[in-house]
Motif scaffolding. Structure first.
Motif, PDB file in Angstrom:
ATOM      1  N   LYS A 136     -65.477  -6.589 101.913  1.00  0.00           N
ATOM      2  CA  LYS A 136     -64.618  -5.404 102.497  1.00  0.00           C
ATOM      3  C   LYS A 136     -64.946  -4.755 103.676  1.00  0.00           C
ATOM      4  CE  LYS A 136     -63.052  -4.674  97.493  1.00  0.00           C
ATOM      5  NZ  LYS A 136     -63.086  -3.772  96.324  1.00  0.00           N
ATOM      6  N   GLU A 137     -66.679  -4.616 103.662  1.00  0.00           N
ATOM      7  CA  GLU A 137     -67.095  -3.859 104.782  1.00  0.00           C
ATOM      8  C   GLU A 137     -66.510  -4.003 106.188  1.00  0.00           C
ATOM      9  OE1 GLU A 137     -70.025  -7.404 104.025  1.00  0.00           O
ATOM     10  OE2 GLU A 137     -68.663  -6.266 102.804  1.00  0.00           O
ATOM     11  N   TRP A 138     -65.946  -5.315 106.325  1.00  0.00           N
ATOM     12  CA  TRP A 138     -65.658  -5.835 107.523  1.00  0.00           C
ATOM     13  C   TRP A 138     -63.977  -5.265 107.777  1.00  0.00           C
ATOM     14  CZ3 TRP A 138     -68.213  -5.825 111.640  1.00  0.00           C
ATOM     15  CH2 TRP A 138     -69.673  -6.135 111.624  1.00  0.00           C
ATOM     16  N   LEU A 139     -63.474  -4.684 106.784  1.00  0.00           N
ATOM     17  CA  LEU A 139     -62.050  -4.390 107.053  1.00  0.00           C
ATOM     18  C   LEU A 139     -61.549  -2.977 107.013  1.00  0.00           C
ATOM     19  CD1 LEU A 139     -60.762  -7.052 104.466  1.00  0.00           C
ATOM     20  CD2 LEU A 139     -60.455  -7.197 106.869  1.00  0.00           C
ATOM     21  N   SER A 140     -61.102  -2.544 108.065  1.00  0.00           N
ATOM     22  CA  SER A 140     -60.818  -0.968 108.460  1.00  0.00           C
ATOM     23  C   SER A 140     -60.075  -0.197 106.992  1.00  0.00           C
ATOM     24  CB  SER A 140     -60.289  -0.624 109.792  1.00  0.00           C
ATOM     25  OG  SER A 140     -59.035  -1.608 109.818  1.00  0.00           O
ATOM     26  N   CYS A 141     -59.200  -1.211 106.472  1.00  0.00           N
ATOM     27  CA  CYS A 141     -58.493  -0.590 105.358  1.00  0.00           C
ATOM     28  C   CYS A 141     -59.195  -0.407 104.586  1.00  0.00           C
ATOM     29  CB  CYS A 141     -57.044  -1.462 105.154  1.00  0.00           C
ATOM     30  SG  CYS A 141     -57.583  -3.232 104.787  1.00  0.00           S
ATOM     31  N   ASN A 176     -66.258  -0.063 112.888  1.00  0.00           N
ATOM     32  CA  ASN A 176     -66.945  -0.960 114.056  1.00  0.00           C
ATOM     33  C   ASN A 176     -65.917  -2.586 114.100  1.00  0.00           C
ATOM     34  OD1 ASN A 176     -69.085   0.802 114.574  1.00  0.00           O
ATOM     35  ND2 ASN A 176     -70.143  -0.235 112.849  1.00  0.00           N
ATOM     36  N   ILE A 177     -64.810  -2.099 113.647  1.00  0.00           N
ATOM     37  CA  ILE A 177     -63.779  -3.331 113.484  1.00  0.00           C
ATOM     38  C   ILE A 177     -62.491  -2.858 113.697  1.00  0.00           C
ATOM     39  CG2 ILE A 177     -63.709  -3.505 110.866  1.00  0.00           C
ATOM     40  CD1 ILE A 177     -63.956  -6.603 112.965  1.00  0.00           C
ATOM     41  N   LYS A 178     -61.515  -3.765 114.320  1.00  0.00           N
ATOM     42  CA  LYS A 178     -60.154  -3.365 114.272  1.00  0.00           C
ATOM     43  C   LYS A 178     -59.333  -4.669 113.577  1.00  0.00           C
ATOM     44  CE  LYS A 178     -60.544  -0.745 118.525  1.00  0.00           C
ATOM     45  NZ  LYS A 178     -60.161  -0.729 120.063  1.00  0.00           N
ATOM     46  N   THR A 179     -58.663  -4.068 112.494  1.00  0.00           N
ATOM     47  CA  THR A 179     -57.922  -5.029 111.691  1.00  0.00           C
ATOM     48  C   THR A 179     -56.599  -4.779 111.601  1.00  0.00           C
ATOM     49  OG1 THR A 179     -58.800  -4.525 109.716  1.00  0.00           O
ATOM     50  CG2 THR A 179     -59.964  -6.502 110.769  1.00  0.00           C
ATOM     51  N   PRO A 180     -55.749  -4.411 112.694  1.00  0.00           N
ATOM     52  CA  PRO A 180     -54.401  -3.655 112.496  1.00  0.00           C
ATOM     53  C   PRO A 180     -53.458  -4.491 111.643  1.00  0.00           C
ATOM     54  CG  PRO A 180     -54.577  -4.600 114.732  1.00  0.00           C
ATOM     55  CD  PRO A 180     -56.063  -4.727 113.960  1.00  0.00           C
ATOM     56  N   ASN A 181     -53.345  -5.764 112.008  1.00  0.00           N
ATOM     57  CA  ASN A 181     -52.407  -6.287 110.753  1.00  0.00           C
ATOM     58  C   ASN A 181     -52.677  -6.564 109.457  1.00  0.00           C
ATOM     59  OD1 ASN A 181     -50.427  -7.287 113.123  1.00  0.00           O
ATOM     60  ND2 ASN A 181     -52.286  -8.732 113.696  1.00  0.00           N
ATOM     61  N   ASP A 202     -54.444  -4.270 108.197  1.00  0.00           N
ATOM     62  CA  ASP A 202     -54.152  -2.824 107.949  1.00  0.00           C
ATOM     63  C   ASP A 202     -52.669  -2.660 107.199  1.00  0.00           C
ATOM     64  OD1 ASP A 202     -56.981  -2.489 108.168  1.00  0.00           O
ATOM     65  OD2 ASP A 202     -56.578  -1.144 109.925  1.00  0.00           O
ATOM     66  N   ARG A 203     -51.847  -3.177 108.056  1.00  0.00           N
ATOM     67  CA  ARG A 203     -50.321  -3.121 107.940  1.00  0.00           C
ATOM     68  C   ARG A 203     -50.030  -3.700 106.794  1.00  0.00           C
ATOM     69  NH1 ARG A 203     -49.980  -2.584 113.596  1.00  0.00           N
ATOM     70  NH2 ARG A 203     -49.969  -4.922 114.022  1.00  0.00           N
TER      71      ARG A 203
END
Length: 502
Positions: free
Chosen positions: A39-44, A49-54, A56-57
């Motif tokens: 979980k620590e590597w998912l912004s949601c 320090n990571i971008k996971t926009p899809n 997150d959506r």
């Protein structure tokens, strides 16, 4: 003319009813399983320090779970998902690379399969990515036997007497070695994840008119760490890891885009999760605290996996869930959505989470979830066996988590609502006596001995690992050998000779 208009009106009404119930009537299901990501590597989930926009959506469009358990390593998690059985029952407690080491393999004649269950319910079935549970040279049609109509798989590192072959087959990323119905070959200059993802997209397009089930065990972001097409300049270990995680997000976006183009997004349940925590050598900030990767550990960073379910119009959107669920539940959950039946002749450990996914139930029917298994199995003269007689494990309810040792005795009790670092042992605290007793009571329900992998033994080809180790007696916690010594004693020799005659 009037009769014609009445017929048209009736047809329109029927079509409208069909269209209205489409999402709930045999919805498509895509189970996306990432390899080694916590979980620590998912912004949601609060990862920094990571971008996971899809991703997150996807979470925003559906339900984001906080108490979903995988197993702590690859093989136990994947076998648990496929069978709907815990590792102590299906036998895959330990990790085992079938193509690399030979001997043991995931035998379709002795294990249930979620794909076969879905296929029997009228679903088209496809799989792409990482498998590693069968050697495709020995069983080129293994995926079909397990119930998949179409497949596109990284073979896994294939042991061989042929010089250089293993180096070729290890490639899952750049210049990948991939197995399809046309056989296995290298795709020079290609990035493996693009090939697996395109296969999924093509499968969606080819089966959009009927219900389909896709198992998508991504190769990413498991090592070896590499640069990606979107970040060719990634050089350091951390840069490559971040690039690989962000590429999983990119690939998810392409799949969702395809579903929207085909106008079946509202009739497709996407379950997005991971097989275990991040590799232990990689850490990241999450919600203000540093979290180290927990792969192969039964701490929360190893087994409490990110878990997202999305299907607009069917699954409630923008919802956080504390419901207890685990990988053993997915087989039964998907079969219930499909209106099918579980394969007969097997005992299952999962429960259906359909009502939870639909928002009809806030809590699952579970009182506890389980995590267990990791590290390579032991090869003996009788084949692949687990290292422990009874493997240590963790069992938890909504707030409390009990660590159980290989002696079947409780070792540690943690209050996760107050102690996310899992440092404060409450086992002997009288205030928590009732909680402890309730969880300890479940230990008696576990079999005394964990099952070993079940498979029909094959004639050896020649490159496999060889072992003369006696069967069973090597196990840690074995009643006749509690220390798990691997020395061949006179007693072990007798057991060995007896096993040869059975």
């Amino acid at each position: 003319m009037k009769a014609l208009w009445i017929a048209i009106a009736l047809a329109t009404a029927v079509f409208s009813q069909l269209e209205a119930r489409e999402p709930a009537d045999k919805p498509n299901i895509i189970f996306i399983l990432l390899d080694d990501l916590g979980k620590e590597w998912l912004s949601c989930y609060g990862g920094e320090n990571i971008k996971t926009p899809n991703i997150d959506r996807l979470a925003k469009s559906g339900m984001q779970f906080h108490n979903a358990y995988s197993m702590p390593q690859c093989t136990p998690s994947r076998a648990c998902f496929m069978t709907g059985q815990y590792p102590f029952r299906n036998g895959w407690v330990n990790h085992w690379d079938a193509p690399r080491w030979g001997h043991g393999y995931f035998d379709w004649t002795k294990n249930p399969s979620v794909a076969r269950s879905m296929k029997s319910a009228g679903y088209a079935t496809g799989v792409a990515g990482k498998w590693q549970l069968n050697d495709f040279r020995v069983h080129p049609d293994a995926m079909v036997k397990h119930g998949f109509d179409a497949f596109c798989m990284w073979t896994g590192a294939e042991g061989s007497e042929e010089k250089g072959h293993m180096q070729i087959s290890t490639q899952r990323y750049w210049d990948p070695y991939i197995h399809t119905k046309d056989g296995s070959r290298t795709y020079m200059g290609k990035f493996g994840p693009d090939i697996y993802n395109q296969f999924v997209i093509d499968f969606i397009g080819a089966n959009k008119e009927k219900p389909f089930f896709i198992y998508y065990p991504m190769a990413l972001p498991h090592g070896p760490l590499v640069h990606t097409p979107l970040k060719p300049g990634a050089k350091t270990k951390l840069e490559k890891h971040v690039a690989m995680v962000e590429y999983t997000d990119h690939l998810l976006g392409k799949i969702v885009e395809k579903l929207e183009q085909e106008k079946i997004r509202k009739n497709t349940i996407i379950v997005w999760t991971c097989d275990n925590g991040t590799s232990g050598g990689i850490s990241n900030q999450m919600n203000g605290r540093m979290v180290r990767g927990g792969k192969a550990k039964t701490t929360e960073n190893g087994v409490n996996t990110p878990f997202i379910v999305s299907c607009p119009g069917l699954v409630p959107s923008d919802k956080q869930s504390e419901a207890l669920i685990d990988f053993a539940d997915m087989h039964q959950t998907f079969v219930e959505f499909a209106g099918g039946k579980m394969e007969a002749g097997y005992t299952y450990d999962g429960v259906s989470q359909k009502d939870v996914f639909l928002g009809k139930a806030e809590k699952s029917s579970r009182d506890w979830i389980l995590g267990m298994g990791s590290h390579p199995a032991k090869l003996t003269e009788q084949g692949v066996e687990n290292v422990f007689y009874f493997r240590d494990r963790v069992i938890r309810n909504e707030n409390y988590k009990l660590f159980i040792g290989p002696d079947r005795k409780p070792q540690k009790l943690i209050d996760l609502s107050k102690d996310m670092a899992e440092e404060n042992n409450l086992l002997n605290d009288p205030e928590y006596k009732g909680v402890c007793e309730a969880l300890i009571a479940q230990i008696e329900k576990f079999p005394m001995k964990d099952q070993d992998p079940r498979y029909e033994r094959l004639q050896l080809v020649g490159w496999e690992k060889v072992s003369k180790a006696p069967s069973q007696i090597h196990k840690k916690g074995h009643p006749d050998n509690p220390g798990g010594s691997e020395k061949t004693t006179q007693k072990e020799s007798k057991i060995s000779k007896k096993n040869k005659t059975q």
